[in-house]
Design a protein around this motif. Structure first.
Motif, PDB file in Angstrom:
ATOM      1  N   ARG A  61      36.500  34.559  40.050  1.00 49.03           N
ATOM      2  CA  ARG A  61      36.911  35.813  39.624  1.00 49.03           C
ATOM      3  C   ARG A  61      35.842  36.896  39.172  1.00 49.03           C
ATOM      4  O   ARG A  61      35.978  38.064  39.421  1.00 49.03           O
TER       5      ARG A  61
ATOM      6  N   CYS B  88      45.329  41.860  43.610  1.00 48.28           N
ATOM      7  CA  CYS B  88      45.740  41.055  44.749  1.00 48.28           C
ATOM      8  C   CYS B  88      47.157  40.516  44.576  1.00 48.28           C
ATOM      9  O   CYS B  88      47.591  40.017  43.644  1.00 48.28           O
TER      10      CYS B  88
ATOM     11  N   CYS C  92      46.690  35.920  44.912  1.00 49.46           N
ATOM     12  CA  CYS C  92      45.418  35.904  44.386  1.00 49.46           C
ATOM     13  C   CYS C  92      44.804  34.468  45.193  1.00 49.46           C
ATOM     14  O   CYS C  92      45.411  33.700  45.432  1.00 49.46           O
ATOM     15  N   GLU C  93      43.403  34.813  45.644  1.00 47.07           N
ATOM     16  CA  GLU C  93      42.615  33.712  46.456  1.00 47.07           C
ATOM     17  C   GLU C  93      42.727  32.307  46.057  1.00 47.07           C
ATOM     18  O   GLU C  93      42.938  31.352  46.354  1.00 47.07           O
ATOM     19  N   PHE C  94      42.985  32.391  44.387  1.00 49.06           N
ATOM     20  CA  PHE C  94      42.865  31.024  43.584  1.00 49.06           C
ATOM     21  C   PHE C  94      44.181  30.423  43.492  1.00 49.06           C
ATOM     22  O   PHE C  94      44.392  29.453  42.962  1.00 49.06           O
TER      23      PHE C  94
ATOM     24  N   HIS D  46      34.649  38.277  42.191  1.00 50.98           N
ATOM     25  CA  HIS D  46      35.508  39.346  42.661  1.00 50.98           C
ATOM     26  C   HIS D  46      35.635  40.711  41.985  1.00 50.98           C
ATOM     27  O   HIS D  46      35.725  41.403  42.564  1.00 50.98           O
ATOM     28  N   ILE D  47      35.686  40.545  40.584  1.00 53.69           N
ATOM     29  CA  ILE D  47      35.972  41.729  39.769  1.00 53.69           C
ATOM     30  C   ILE D  47      34.836  41.997  38.854  1.00 53.69           C
ATOM     31  O   ILE D  47      34.926  43.222  38.264  1.00 53.69           O
TER      32      ILE D  47
ATOM     33  N   CYS E 100      42.148  43.087  38.966  1.00 51.95           N
ATOM     34  CA  CYS E 100      42.853  41.980  40.052  1.00 51.95           C
ATOM     35  C   CYS E 100      44.055  42.403  40.508  1.00 51.95           C
ATOM     36  O   CYS E 100      45.145  42.443  39.643  1.00 51.95           O
TER      37      CYS E 100
HETATM   38  S1  SF4 Z   1      40.472  36.676  41.179  1.00 51.45           S
HETATM   39 FE1  SF4 Z   1      40.124  37.698  43.125  1.00 51.45          FE
HETATM   40  S2  SF4 Z   1      41.804  37.120  44.627  1.00 51.45           S
HETATM   41 FE2  SF4 Z   1      42.499  36.589  42.531  1.00 51.45          FE
HETATM   42  S3  SF4 Z   1      43.442  38.654  41.958  1.00 51.45           S
HETATM   43 FE3  SF4 Z   1      41.499  38.982  41.032  1.00 51.45          FE
HETATM   44  S4  SF4 Z   1      40.463  39.896  42.675  1.00 51.45           S
HETATM   45 FE4  SF4 Z   1      42.253  38.826  43.598  1.00 51.45          FE
END
Ligand code: SF4
Ligand code: SF4
Ligand code: SF4
Ligand code: SF4
Ligand code: SF4
Ligand code: FES
Lengths: 373, 369, 143
Positions: B303, B263, B266-268, B306-307, B261
């Motif tokens: 999440r 970013c 974060c999107e959230f 995403h990961i 993660c």
């Molecule tokens: S949950 Fe998604 S948007 Fe948030 S930091 Fe992780 S990869 Fe990035």
């Protein structure tokens, strides 16, 4: 406001139940459309704030839970940050949560126009990890301790909290000094007065016993607080000791993330400002032979003191979330008493008091100035 | 067979000697390694440029205060390193860094990796009261025998990726009984060989002992199965998920320390994930009530979306969770199953593309209607 | 909802502008019969659909999510739907692993001329969701 006035409410079943009844009645009368109250989570191992509209959910509501999972100011702010909305909402929280909410309102992070803040006499909260290790036992221990006004098992900052009955919101529920099977409802604002008026509760009762008990407890706690801060200062004062205290910090920034007043979407200490090219890191290392990597631990901690100690409410959320048990909240409560003292400011005491750094007086703080000037 | 450097010292001393040799001989300008920060068994990553500063270094210490992949990303994010540095990392840290490099969050250039077969690390909380220090001798006894040390991170207990894929040097640790007396370093790459050249010690040809490591692998696999079965028992649909995550604070500490993660925003935590007053009103109409702040389940599943494909199962997330949710096992389990879809092992090879950034024309017909 | 009333699911359909949306249109103009359960959302390509949309819809209480695009090889942007397929496989797998009724999610390729296929997919998917019943997320509080 003059000295707050109050009413005696009878609580035949239990204080918890009566508080819920009170809220329900207020909803019936249309005083509130929804309320924010703690509820036990389905698995039963913790609590969460829930915004309730459907009154049948009240059966699982749990005022005065033994732990502070999420700092309540975060809950209120999540609901009203983007606008006051159309609903009239009441939030039932602990005094430090209300105070943090008021700080957030000053910081433009919540709109309180449609929000009624209800605080209560707080017996403290258990450290989250203690509670989680055995929730059932935690519940019993907490009830027992709360009944006896015994704070030994509570969070360290709760043990030295002299504002555990501080009224900063609109209404306050007082249990201290109340006769058996009763509690006090005390109003602290015009909004509070109007609400009680609508509910047909008149503020004519004598609440001197509450005032006396509160005064007594907070004086005692203030003494403890001063002593604890003094001890802590001798322990962590000076750069070396401070470094020692934060030795184990892993830069996770959990403390900032759970802190109610650290509201920034992108923290300065996670921004590009703290990211450097590799040459710079190597150069830093070369000047000393070795650097800790990441090198920003104390920079972050002191920066956070700079950014928000004036608004810190000593709630203890940060300390509870620290994976390596650094006494962050105790340190912050010590620092913030000092910084707030500079401006005769008490975080969250009143919505009317401006944040010290957005106000100034022409004649002040001369002791900080160079005497030669 | 792999060219191997044998140093006749105990394994930790051997590596330190290698690191000193690299710094003093100017072969590298800096070394990333764990260093002791107090006597109670706390360690922190350090960037060391002078060999006398290696005195407190403990490159193989069984703790992971931060996933080093994240640190190396910070180091090389603003452009590749202009000078060579060596980094002593655990296999999952190396894999995490490679995943970050694939995401353009760092550069492998001029960084040499020294890794080892890995016995696992202790949860960070055990560093606080000296428990790690007290366990050290037991830890190394277990590693020598090729056993799983007691009390290590759950994620480590069930980790079957304990051999580094792309390290320049691999220290032979797990199951090698004489690490008290000698230090075996396999020189896997040309860079590895060049770095070790002229080092005092014997050069031989060697491989890791397959039989011993297979046995260790079996033990890990058995543990993993146990952990997965346990969590599967609880992960029963939405209700099961809510039972597990009901106590989640939404602190996002897990994503903050997760090496994948990366970013900045974060999107959230972005405006897209925020509820407007109207959202609350419509949700209340539907549900009668809503946990506030809301978004716990959305964040967790999001999440995963995403990961999970790149989760290296390091366990960093679980270590910092203030309410002890077994996140790393959940992410590891879901992660492995989505990785299997694309026959992908995160961090195995920097040239392997992240599955979501590529495709094959003929595949996955099973998900089509 | 009353007991005796038949449960009519609400299905969110992300339809690619260049094919499936036209296919749905054709099904409509051809007066093909299919249930009124579908709430269509037109997207410029199936790959415009972030898997998070699916998660959000599910948690919001939608009973089923249909993602429909051009047949492989026919994507207006050449490769969009290949990526879609991978993303869909990923999110579906996550739902499966969490034991969260992955059957509520469907990926289908429907071209502009396949009006009948659209009607068939819509009908069959609706039937399947009817059997699954209401999405349990609808009245969850602790989300
Ligand atoms: S949950 Fe998604 S948007 Fe948030 S930091 Fe992780 S990869 Fe990035
Ligand atoms: S710094 Fe800690 S004690 Fe102070 S308000 Fe923030 S979380 Fe509470
Ligand atoms: S929570 Fe603790 S370890 Fe994490 S940044 Fe704060 S003080 Fe450091
Ligand atoms: S999700 Fe957890 S276990 Fe997986 S890579 Fe991130 S921190 Fe490590
Ligand atoms: S660290 Fe734990 S409490 Fe915080 S968001 Fe992650 S799972 Fe939730
Ligand atoms: S344009 Fe139809 S799927 Fe890409």
């Amino acid at each position: 406001m003059n000295k707050p006035t109050g009413a005696v409410i009878s609580a035949k079943s239990s204080t918890k139940k009566s508080i819920i009844d009170f809220l329900e009645k207020a909803m019936d009368k249309g005083v509130f459309d929804a309320v924010i109250v703690p509820m036990r989570v389905p698995a039963g191992d913790s609590f969460a704030y829930v915004l309730i509209k459907d009154k049948s959910l009240f059966k699982d509501a749990f005022p005065i839970p033994p732990v502070m999972f999420v700092q309540g100011a975060k809950a209120v702010s999540s609901v009203t940050r983007l606008g006051k909305g159309n609903m009239k909402i009441a939030a039932l929280m602990r005094p430090c949560e209300i105070r943090a909410t008021i700080e957030l309102a000053k910081l433009g992070q919540t709109d309180l126009e449609n929000m009624t803040l209800i605080s209560m006499d707080c017996p403290g909260v258990l450290p989250t990890s203690d509670f989680l290790s055995d929730p059932e036992k935690g519940m019993k221990q907490f009830d027992e301790a709360a009944k006896n006004l015994d704070d030994k098992i509570m969070r360290p900052v709760c043990q030295i909290c002299d504002k555990s009955s501080m009224m900063a919101g609109d209404l306050h529920i007082g249990t201290l000094g109340a006769k058996k099977d009763t509690f006090f409802v005390i109003s602290n604002s015009q909004k509070g007065n109007d609400i009680l008026d609508k509910l047909g509760i008149s503020l004519k009762d004598n609440i001197d016993s509450w005032h006396a008990k509160v005064k007594n407890i907070s004086e005692e706690k203030l003494k403890k607080r001063k002593k604890a801060h003094k001890d802590l200062k001798s322990e962590i004062g000076g750069l070396d000791n401070l470094l020692d205290a934060y030795n184990q910090c892993i830069n996770c920034h959990n403390c900032m993330r759970v802190c109610p007043v650290c509201y920034c979407r992108l923290c300065y200490f996670d921004s590009d400002n703290v990211k450097h090219p590799s040459e710079d890191y190597l150069q830093m290392a070369e000047s000393k032979g070795s650097i800790r990597f990441l090198p920003d631990t104390i920079f972050f901690q002191m920066g956070r003191m700079m950014h928000m100690s004036l608004s810190c409410v000593s709630c203890g959320a940060c300390e509870d979330a620290c994976p390596v048990s650094i006494p962050v909240a105790q340190i912050f409560s010590m620092i913030s008493d000092e910084t707030q003292g500079l401006f005769d400011y008490v975080s969250g005491r009143s919505l009317e008091e401006p944040l010290p750094l957005v106000a100034y007086k022409e004649e002040e703080l001369h002791e900080m100035e160079d005497a030669n000037d | 067979m792999t060219k191997t450097l044998k140093i006749n010292k105990n394994v930790e001393q051997g590596i330190l000697e290698l690191l000193r040799f690299l710094l003093d001989g100017g072969k590298v300008s800096g070394v990333f390694t764990l260093k002791r920060i107090n006597k109670e068994g706390s360690v922190a990553y350090s960037l060391v440029t002078r060999s006398d500063e290696l005195e407190d270094a403990v490159p193989l210490f069984p703790l992971m205060p931060v996933n080093a992949g994240k640190l190396l990303s910070r180091f090389s994010l603003r452009g590749k390193s202009n000078k060579p540095v060596a980094a002593v990392v655990k296999p999952c840290e190396l894999r995490a860094f490679i995943e970050l490099v694939k995401r353009e969050q760092g550069s492998l250039e001029n960084i040499f990796f020294i890794s080892s077969t890995c016995g696992g690390v202790y949860p960070i909380e055990m560093a606080v009261d000296g428990a790690v220090e007290n366990n050290l001798s037991k830890y190394w006894e277990a590693v020598k025998k090729g056993e799983i040390p007691a009390q290590i991170r759950p994620a480590c207990r069930g980790c079957v990726e304990f051999k580094p894929y792309t390290a320049d040097m691999t220290v032979d640790l797990v199951g090698s009984s004489d690490i008290d007396k000698r230090c075996m370093i396999l020189l896997n790459t040309k860079n590895g060989e060049e770095l070790a050249q002229d080092m005092k010690g014997d050069f031989l040809e060697k491989e890791l002992d397959k039989k011993i490591l297979d046995k260790f692998q079996n033990k890990r696999e058995a543990e993993r199965k146990k952990l997965f079965d346990e969590i599967e028992e609880k992960m029963k649909g939405l209700d099961g998920f809510i039972d597990i995550f009901g106590k989640c604070l939404g602190c996002h500490g897990c994503s903050k320390v997760c090496p994948i993660c990366y970013c900045k925003l974060c999107e959230f935590e972005s405006p897209d994930s925020e509820y407007k007053p109207s959202n609350y009103e419509s949700d209340l109409k539907k549900r009668g009530g809503l946990k506030v702040p809301p978004g716990t389940v959305y964040f967790q599943i999001g999440r995963l979306d995403h990961i999970a494909i790149s989760c290296v199962g390091c366990g960093a997330c679980e270590d910092v969770c203030p309410v002890d949710i077994p996140i790393s096992i959940i992410f590891k389990k879901v992660g492995e199953s989505v990785q299997k879809l694309f026959d992908y092992i995160p961090g195995r090879d920097v040239k392997e593309e992240i599955p979501l950034l590529t495709f094959e024309k003929d595949e996955l017909s099973e998900v089509e209607d | 909802m009353k007991k005796d009333e038949e449960f009519m699911p609400r299905i969110l359909a992300f339809l690619c502008n260049w094919c499936s949306y036209a296919g749905a249109d054709l099904a409509g103009t051809s007066r093909l019969k299919y249930p009124p359960s579908i709430l269509p959302i037109r997207v410029m390509c199936s790959s415009r659909v972030d898997p998070l949309f699916i998660v959000k819809a599910y948690l919001g209480g939608i009973d089923g999510v249909l993602l429909a695009g051009c047949h492989p090889g026919d994507c207006h942007y050449e490769k969009g739907n290949y990526y879609t397929r991978r993303r869909f496989a990923l999110i579906k797998k996550i739902f499966e692993e969490l034991d969260m009724e992955a059957d509520r999610l469907l990926l289908s390729w429907i071209s502009a001329s396949e009006g009948p296929k659209y009607a068939k997919v819509a009908t069959e998917f609706t039937e399947k969701i009817k059997k699954l019943g209401e999405n349990p997320a609808k009245n969850k509080i602790f989300l």
